[in-house]
Structure formats: structure tokens, C-alpha cells
Design a protein around this motif. Structure first.
Motif, PDB file in Angstrom:
ATOM      1  N   SER A 138       0.849  -1.196   0.000  1.00 41.55           N
ATOM      2  CA  SER A 138       0.000   0.000   0.000  1.00 41.55           C
ATOM      3  C   SER A 138       0.879   1.239   0.000  1.00 41.55           C
ATOM      4  O   SER A 138       2.083   1.181   0.267  1.00 41.55           O
ATOM      5  N   LEU A 139       0.233   2.374  -0.280  1.00 43.34           N
ATOM      6  CA  LEU A 139       0.999   3.592  -0.532  1.00 43.34           C
ATOM      7  C   LEU A 139       1.676   4.147   0.715  1.00 43.34           C
ATOM      8  O   LEU A 139       2.869   4.474   0.696  1.00 43.34           O
ATOM      9  N   TYR A 158       5.074   2.592  -3.240  1.00 41.61           N
ATOM     10  CA  TYR A 158       4.232   1.894  -2.268  1.00 41.61           C
ATOM     11  C   TYR A 158       5.152   1.363  -1.172  1.00 41.61           C
ATOM     12  O   TYR A 158       5.851   0.363  -1.356  1.00 41.61           O
ATOM     13  N   TYR A 190      -6.970   2.520  -6.353  1.00 41.69           N
ATOM     14  CA  TYR A 190      -6.750   3.791  -5.664  1.00 41.69           C
ATOM     15  C   TYR A 190      -8.074   4.309  -5.076  1.00 41.69           C
ATOM     16  O   TYR A 190      -9.169   3.956  -5.529  1.00 41.69           O
ATOM     17  N   LEU A 200      -3.883   7.416 -13.034  1.00 40.99           N
ATOM     18  CA  LEU A 200      -2.765   6.515 -12.721  1.00 40.99           C
ATOM     19  C   LEU A 200      -2.596   5.542 -13.881  1.00 40.99           C
ATOM     20  O   LEU A 200      -3.585   5.071 -14.461  1.00 40.99           O
ATOM     21  N   ASN A 223     -13.139   5.892  -6.514  1.00 39.92           N
ATOM     22  CA  ASN A 223     -12.177   4.788  -6.527  1.00 39.92           C
ATOM     23  C   ASN A 223     -11.971   4.332  -7.970  1.00 39.92           C
ATOM     24  O   ASN A 223     -12.855   4.471  -8.824  1.00 39.92           O
ATOM     25  N   SER A 225      -9.563   1.236 -10.490  1.00 32.93           N
ATOM     26  CA  SER A 225      -8.647   0.088 -10.506  1.00 32.93           C
ATOM     27  C   SER A 225      -8.480  -0.425 -11.926  1.00 32.93           C
ATOM     28  O   SER A 225      -9.275  -0.121 -12.818  1.00 32.93           O
ATOM     29  N   LEU A 242       1.729   8.471 -11.247  1.00 32.02           N
ATOM     30  CA  LEU A 242       0.650   9.418 -10.981  1.00 32.02           C
ATOM     31  C   LEU A 242       0.891  10.636 -11.865  1.00 32.02           C
ATOM     32  O   LEU A 242       1.940  11.277 -11.793  1.00 32.02           O
ATOM     33  N   VAL A 248      -4.097  11.066  -5.020  1.00 32.33           N
ATOM     34  CA  VAL A 248      -4.707   9.839  -4.482  1.00 32.33           C
ATOM     35  C   VAL A 248      -4.572   9.864  -2.962  1.00 32.33           C
ATOM     36  O   VAL A 248      -3.767  10.612  -2.393  1.00 32.33           O
ATOM     37  N   ASP A 250      -4.494   7.460   0.777  1.00 27.60           N
ATOM     38  CA  ASP A 250      -4.316   6.133   1.373  1.00 27.60           C
ATOM     39  C   ASP A 250      -4.378   6.284   2.889  1.00 27.60           C
ATOM     40  O   ASP A 250      -3.990   7.316   3.444  1.00 27.60           O
ATOM     41  N   THR A 256      -5.063   2.451  -1.289  1.00 34.45           N
ATOM     42  CA  THR A 256      -4.362   2.574  -2.578  1.00 34.45           C
ATOM     43  C   THR A 256      -3.198   1.593  -2.577  1.00 34.45           C
ATOM     44  O   THR A 256      -2.216   1.763  -1.840  1.00 34.45           O
TER      45      THR A 256
END
Length: 266
Positions: A138-139, A158, A190, A200, A223, A225, A242, A248, A250, A256
Motif C-alpha cells: 500500500s501507498l 508503495y 486507488y 494513474l 475509486n 482500478s 501518478l 490519491v 491512502d 491505494t
């Protein structure tokens, strides 16, 4: 052959009395030399012990034996020719066998090379089956908040490792590097506020593989994906960028993230 002709000449002289007398004449000139005495002896022997009938019979016997010898010599010559032909045939067969042996050795070398190549492929397949590659991250690490917006595009890093089997993903750079040639699957998700746009893209060596985005609407959240299956060579890299003026979010629930794993080697 010369010896045979000489023998025939002597035999003809023996059966021909006038010729014998001419050859063995005791009144011949002095250059005959010692032949006179020997000629008289032969003539006396011929008169006393070898009458005409006896001489003829002896000649016929000798001629018969001579004919038999000639037949044997002819048979021997034929056998010699046959043996010579067989020898030539054997030499030809030996040369042919040698050529076949060389060809067989060449084919054997080719087969050994192919066998070694198959062994190598089998070992590579075994090695590929032993290789396990999978990661999720994750970010943000230990906090929540926005990433972006930036004036230029950025590679998303990430940092919060969830899974990293094989250590192919680098949390310091945000880049995944393929450890083996194979088929991989990647996905990214995200969460973001709609007060800013979010765009993204998943890239491989600079080439866009997949994109997820939403537009700015000044209220709420959204959101997005996407995911893709891709073949990669050893050393090729995958990462998420990005785009500029994008943002974004997180948090502690890993909103994300990026994930990827090796499906199979090829």
C-alpha cells in the motif's frame, strides 16, 4: 607363356626327324661346338630307346599335361581376377562404411547437442517452478493522507509491504523487477477525493499497460482500478505513475495498493 612356347618348339623338334637331324647334325660347321657330341647322344638315344610311336605318345602325354597346366593357370588367373575384384569391392565397402561412420558421428553430435539443450530446458523449467514471486504493497506506511498533486508525473512508491515473496518489488523505488522470464499478473487500486482529478497508469519499461482515472467534480470521493497480464523478460520493470495535477489518498485500511505475481515461467 615364353616357357610354354619354348617347350612346344622342343617337342616339335623331337617328333620331326628331319628337323632333329638338322639341329643335331654331326657334320655341322665348327661353330656348333659342343652340340655335336650331345646331338649324337640324343640321336643314338632316340634310335635305340625312343622309336617314332613312343616319341608321339610321349609328346601327346606332355601336350596333355601342358594343356592341363594351362587350364590350371587360366583358373588361377580367373581366381586372381575374382580376388582382385573382391578386394576392390571390399575397399569400396570399407570407404562406404567409413563415410557412414562419419555421418553417424555427426548425427550423434547433433543428437547430443539437442539432448543437452533439452536437459537445460528441463532444468530451467524446474528452476522456474521453484521460483515463487508475489507481492502487495500500500501507498502509505503508518499514516493516512494524500499523495499529490504534483506539477509533473511521479512514480508512486508503495512503502507499506504486505507481501513480497521473492523480493522482486523494491519499496524504496516503487519498482518491480522481473527475476525470471514468465507470465505475470499486475493490478492496482486507488481511492481519492474528487476535488482533484486522479489519473494513474501501470507501465512496463516506459510503456503504458493499463490506466485508471476519474475527473475533478469538486465533491465526494471516488475509486478506480485496473489490471493486466503480461509477459516479461528477466530484468524488465513494472511500476505505477501518478500524472501531474492528480491526487490519491491512502490510509490505515490500505486504500491505494499495487499487487502482482508470477503465473508461470516461459
Amino acid at each position: 607363356m615364353k616357357g610354354t612356347l619354348a617347350l612346344l618348339f622342343l617337342l616339335s623338334c623331337w617328333v620331326s626327324e628331319p628337323a632333329a637331324a638338322a639341329v643335331l647334325n654331326t657334320d655341322t660347321a665348327s661353330e656348333v661346338g659342343d652340340w655335336t657330341e650331345n646331338g649324337n647322344e640324343i640321336q643314338n638315344y632316340s634310335t635305340q630307346t625312343a622309336p617314332g610311336a613312343c616319341q608321339l605318345s610321349t609328346c601327346e602325354l606332355l601336350l596333355s599335361k601342358l594343356g592341363a597346366m594351362q587350364e590350371k593357370m587360366g583358373a588361377m588367373e580367373t581366381k586372381a581376377e575374382i580376388m582382385e575384384a573382391r578386394l576392390e569391392s571390399s575397399e569400396s565397402s570399407a570407404q562406404e562404411l567409413k563415410s557412414k561412420l562419419v555421418a553417424t558421428e555427426e548425427k550423434t553430435g547433433i543428437m547430443e547437442a539437442k539432448l543437452q539443450a533439452h536437459k537445460t530446458e528441463i532444468e530451467e523449467l524446474k528452476e522456474g517452478h521453484r521460483v515463487k514471486v508475489a507481492f502487495s504493497a500500500s501507498l502509505h506506511l503508518g499514516f493516512h493522507g494524500n499523495t499529490g498533486p504534483y506539477n509533473v508525473e511521479k512514480t508512486l512508491v508503495y512503502k507499506n509491504i504486505i507481501t513480497n515473496i521473492g523480493n522482486a518489488y523494491n519499496p524504496a523505488t516503487g519498482i518491480f523487477t522481473a527475476p525470471v522470464r514468465g507470465i505475470y499478473f499486475f493490478s492496482f487500486y486507488y481511492h481519492a477525493s474528487t476535488h482533484n482529478r486522479a489519473i494513474l497508469s501501470l507501465k512496463k519499461n516506459g510503456q503504458v499497460l493499463a490506466t485508471a482515472s476519474h475527473a475533478k467534480v469538486n465533491s465526494g470521493t471516488d475509486n478506480g482500478s485496473n489490471g493486466v497480464t503480461v509477459q516479461m523478460e528477466v530484468g524488465e520493470q513494472v511500476y505505477v505513475i501518478l500524472y501531474s495535477n492528480s491526487c490519491v489518498w491512502d490510509g490505515i485500511n490500505q486504500d491505494t495498493i499495487i499487487s502482482g505475481f508470477l503465473i508461470s515461467t516461459v
